[in-house]
Design an enzyme around this catalytic site. Structure first.
Site, PDB file in Angstrom:
ATOM      1  N   TYR A  49     -40.046  30.731   5.406  1.00 30.27           N
ATOM      2  CA  TYR A  49     -39.018  31.709   5.015  1.00 30.27           C
ATOM      3  C   TYR A  49     -37.716  31.042   4.570  1.00 30.27           C
ATOM      4  CZ  TYR A  49     -41.503  36.030   6.257  1.00 30.27           C
ATOM      5  OH  TYR A  49     -42.369  37.097   6.281  1.00 30.27           O
ATOM      6  N   ASN A 112     -42.413  44.484  10.602  1.00 30.62           N
ATOM      7  CA  ASN A 112     -42.964  45.389   9.585  1.00 30.62           C
ATOM      8  C   ASN A 112     -44.400  45.061   9.156  1.00 30.62           C
ATOM      9  OD1 ASN A 112     -42.352  43.144   8.114  1.00 30.62           O
ATOM     10  ND2 ASN A 112     -40.925  44.147   6.702  1.00 30.62           N
ATOM     11  N   HIS A 115     -46.717  40.576   5.508  1.00 31.44           N
ATOM     12  CA  HIS A 115     -46.015  39.857   4.438  1.00 31.44           C
ATOM     13  C   HIS A 115     -46.924  39.834   3.218  1.00 31.44           C
ATOM     14  CE1 HIS A 115     -43.986  36.682   2.157  1.00 31.44           C
ATOM     15  NE2 HIS A 115     -45.210  36.226   1.922  1.00 31.44           N
ATOM     16  N   GLU A 126     -47.115  29.793  -1.659  1.00 30.38           N
ATOM     17  CA  GLU A 126     -47.392  30.273  -0.294  1.00 30.38           C
ATOM     18  C   GLU A 126     -48.849  30.011   0.101  1.00 30.38           C
ATOM     19  OE1 GLU A 126     -43.982  33.792  -0.273  1.00 30.38           O
ATOM     20  OE2 GLU A 126     -46.087  34.344  -0.098  1.00 30.38           O
TER      21      GLU A 126
END
Ligand code: ADP
Ligand code: MG
Length: 137
Positions: A49, A112, A115, A126
């Site tokens: 991140y 949440n 991702h 990623e």
């Protein structure tokens, strides 16, 4: 065919909805090309991140991401990056459309559920962060 990176976050792995979330992807034509369940280290989470390192929520985000194991996946399909983002719903679950993963499985913007890469270029980076070539098939 496009590939994108998906992470089932700690809140969702703790709630035992891994299978239900994976079902959303497969049902909507996103194939699981790679998958593993891992406990991120603090340095993993910080590096993953790092784009957000100046944001006020960065430290809490890192803490949250290491609070329990996560499931990381490569999803493959037509328009996989956008399709995954559409299935996920808005970052804030309170604003997420009905029927999206975040509306159905997430409580708040800090926790949440998932991702998803936000561009093809970020998806490539990623995916490389978590998987070697031979793990993707
Ligand atoms: P997304 O995950 O939808 O791509 P971002 O890349 O903007 O969202 O942010 C990364 C993650 O950081 C979000 O999923 C969320 O968990 C957290 N986050 C983003 N914005 C906030 C905020 N305003 N307050 C707390 N956490 C946030
Ligand atoms: Mg993002």
């Amino acid at each position: 065919m496009e590939q994108t990176l998906s992470i089932i976050k700690p809140d969702a792995t703790k709630k035992m909805v891994i299978g239900k979330i994976i079902d959303r992807f497969e049902t909507n034509g996103l194939r699981i090309a790679a998958i593993k369940k891992i406990q991120l280290s603090e340095s993993d989470a910080k590096a993953f991140y790092s784009v957000h390192k100046e944001r006020p929520f960065y430290n809490d985000l890192v803490k949250f991401m290491i609070s329990a194991p996560v499931v990381v996946m490569v999803l493959e399909g037509q328009d996989a990056v956008k399709k995954n983002r559409d299935l996920m719903g808005a970052t804030n679950p309170k604003e997420a459309q009905k029927g999206t993963i975040r509306a159905d499985f997430a409580e708040n913007i800090d926790a949440n559920a998932v991702h998803g890469s936000d561009s093809l270029e970020n998806a490539k980076n990623e995916i490389g962060f978590f998987f070697s070539k031979k793990e993707i098939c």
